[in-house]
Design a protein around this motif. Structure first.
Motif, PDB file in Angstrom:
ATOM      1  N   THR A   1      47.745  37.627  35.779  1.00 39.53           N
ATOM      2  CA  THR A   1      46.354  37.646  35.359  1.00 39.53           C
ATOM      3  C   THR A   1      45.491  38.245  36.466  1.00 39.53           C
ATOM      4  O   THR A   1      45.583  37.816  37.621  1.00 39.53           O
TER       5      THR A   1
ATOM      6  N   TRP B   1      40.613  37.609  33.872  1.00 46.27           N
ATOM      7  CA  TRP B   1      39.598  36.547  33.950  1.00 46.27           C
ATOM      8  C   TRP B   1      38.410  37.108  34.700  1.00 46.27           C
ATOM      9  O   TRP B   1      38.574  37.703  35.768  1.00 46.27           O
TER      10      TRP B   1
ATOM     11  N   LYS C   1      35.286  33.438  32.349  1.00 40.84           N
ATOM     12  CA  LYS C   1      35.435  32.130  32.984  1.00 40.84           C
ATOM     13  C   LYS C   1      34.153  31.692  33.694  1.00 40.84           C
ATOM     14  O   LYS C   1      34.156  30.728  34.458  1.00 40.84           O
TER      15      LYS C   1
END
Lengths: 263, 328
Positions: B37, B62, B176
């Protein structure tokens, strides 16, 4: 301003070629010349300059054995007011986190406004300063190449970033800074200067003094461990020119001409 | 479950740094089965363009989007990362001026193992990662074993892993921000003020075709004269490595390296320069590199095309004399 500077004794790479020992467990340490880590020496010089401007005191601390004491003494000869040696069998084999934990305990015993470390060491990992700051919950800046005293609550700090540019910050005290080489020109230490501090007592603090449980640091507490040392492969590497100096220069000049290296 | 690896993406002016794709390669070498990620922090449209760019390479992205990160500082970012990163994850960060600032404290706050400046990974056995590091400016290497079963923060040396351009991710961008800033914005004790740009010197070494570059091996300021004489004979300019600037023998604008200038000459002479990666990182393009060093194992010989093992203080005056004779 109460300043603590953390220093480390390291093999002096400008005096030695570093080689791997026969069984690959370590570097070859026979006949090595040791000195204070270069980055740390800049940190001590900076601390002394700050003290001379605004008052207070400079304390130099090192984690190590009695040989590390020589390094602390050298930095006292530079002008640091006090030295402390953190030494205990339980500290041996500590990883960076262990060293930071030991230093944190010493910081907590004092009343420091500013803690300086070197930004890195030739045998290290550029980690202790940042870890120490996080353990203390103090602000941190790395690769610091400028410090200006604003008032007794804050300082202005420059960090070296890519391309020779500089990030400027205002940071509240207390804080931890890791110092980059070139921030100043460290003063020369004369033999006479070292003699003057030869008889000064450097207190030794042990795990018990610091309230550190032995299993949490040293080899027992280390989460990273060095398995072996080896000589890195050269890969394709350079074509090494050989022969007499005259022959080498002949070959080199031909190459320079071919590659546009002589105008 | 696949191991979760997070790659922190450094970016500037809306473009991801070269290290972004290198971290994919590093993650793949660390654990071929890992799900990787990208973590990107910043502000507004520049952040969005970075996210879109890396989404084509990473399985998942993210993002943390807040004006407080319009200029990303580690003192603001670190606590936000601690809020969003899962326990026991593996976090990869480039080992540059930003990573060195962010990562040590991040490892403490995540209670994770810290491994710095990794140049290679050699597998995980029973939760223990075997990695390769260099010490003493690359004169020796070490294998380091770290227990990463409860998470790790690992800084990766830029340029050590070949950028992985093959993977085509799904472009799944997850915001996020809310989770990251819940509980307020930190970093009040360390306030970013400004960037001070590097001073421009009398010579712009980024435009030079021939650079005669000098390092610690010159030993004494008085010896610099022979470097200037060689540069003049060759028709090039004088540049240097960091210790020469630290000693104030040459101005900062002549320093080659990641904290100095990035240069692209046709011919680069590295004289008495050991070849620390920060120095070599300033050499881009297809320069023909000639290294002269008395230490046959100086790392500069790894990147040079041609090497000469000799003391520059003996060799340089002879070379200069011969070039001058040649030119009449």
């Amino acid at each position: 301003m109460e300043i603590l500077v953390c220093v480390k004794r390291v093999p002096d790479t400008s005096e030695n070629e570093i080689e791997v020992n026969r069984d690959g467990t370590d570097i070859e340490r026979d006949d090595l010349v040791y000195s204070v880590n270069e980055w740390d020496n800049y940190a001590v010089e900076e601390a002394i300059r700050i003290r001379d401007r605004v008052g207070g005191s400079v304390t130099v601390v090192s984690v190590g054995d009695e040989e590390a004491e020589e390094v602390v003494r050298r930095e006292m000869a530079m002008g640091a007011d006090k030295g402390i040696l953190l030494s205990d069998d339980a500290f041996e084999g500590s990883d960076g986190r262990g060293i930071a934990a030991i230093l944190k305990a010493e910081v907590k015993r004092g009343n420091y406004d500013l803690v300086l470390t070197g930004a890195q060491a030739d045998d290290g990992a550029a980690q202790v300063g940042g870890m120490l700051a996080a353990m203390l919950d103090w602000p941190f800046a790395s690769l610091v190449n400028f410090i200006e005293f604003v008032d007794d609550k804050k300082i202005k700090v420059g960090r070296e970033i890519a391309g020779g540019n500089q990030e400027m910050y205002e940071i509240d005290l207390p804080c931890v800074l890791s110092i980059q080489t070139g921030i100043n020109e460290p003063r020369y230490v004369s033999i006479r200067g070292i003699r003057k501090v030869a008889s000064l007592e450097i207190p030794v603090h042990t795990a018990r003094d610091l309230g550190i449980s032995p299993g949490s640091v040293g080899e027992a507490g280390a989460k990273t461990k060095c398995l072996d040392y080896f000589v890195p492969e050269l890969g394709d590497g350079a074509q090494i020119l050989e022969g007499s100096t005259d022959e080498i220069i002949d070959k080199l000049i031909e190459l320079l001409k071919a590659k546009g290296g002589i105008k | 479950m696949a191991r979760q690896v997070f790659a922190y993406i450094i970016h500037k002016d809306g473009v991801a740094d070269d290290t972004a794709l290198e971290l994919i390669a590093a993650a793949g070498k660390l654990d071929p089965d890992a799900s990787v990620t990208a973590v990107v922090a910043g502000d507004g449209s520049e952040l969005d363009s970075v996210c879109n760019e890396v989404a084509s390479s990473f399985a998942e992205v993210w993002k943390i989007d807040t004006p407080a990160l319009a200029y990303v500082t580690s003192e603001v970012l670190r606590p936000l990362l601690v809020r969003i990163l899962p326990k026991h994850g593996i976090v990869l960060v480039p080992h540059d001026h930003f990573g060195m600032d962010l990562a040590p404290g991040l490892s403490i706050k995540l209670d994770a193992v810290y491994l710095t400046d990794a140049v290679d990974f050699e597998g995980i056995d029973n939760g223990k990662l075997k990695a390769v590091r260099e010490e003493y400016t690359g004169q020796v290497s070490t294998h380091v074993l770290s227990d990463i079963s409860e998470g790790a923060v690992i800084t990766v040396r830029p340029g050590s892993f070949k950028a992985d351009e093959s993977k085509s991710g799904e472009g799944n961008i997850i915001d996020k921000t809310a989770e990251a800033i819940e509980g307020g914005l930190p970093g009040g004790a360390c306030r970013f003020l400004e960037i001070v740009e590097a001073e421009v010197g009398d010579v712009d070494i980024t435009k030079s075709d021939i650079l005669v570059s000098v390092g610690r091996g010159i030993e004494d300021e008085d010896n610099l004269e022979m470097i200037h004489e060689l540069a003049e004979a060759m028709g090039g300019d004088v540049s240097c490595s960091r210790p020469i600037v630290d000693a104030k023998w040459l101005e900062k604008s002549r320093q080659v390296g990641t904290s100095g200038r990035t240069v692209t000459p046709k011919v680069y002479m590295a004289l008495g320069i050991s070849g620390a990666f920060q120095h070599v990182g300033g050499l881009k393009g297809s320069s023909f590199v000639i290294a002269i060093n008395k230490n046959p194992r100086a790392p500069i010989f790894k990147v040079a095309d041609v090497g000469i093992v000799d003391d520059i203080l003996d060799f340089i005056p002879e070379l200069t004399e011969r070039i001058n004779e040649l030119k009449g």
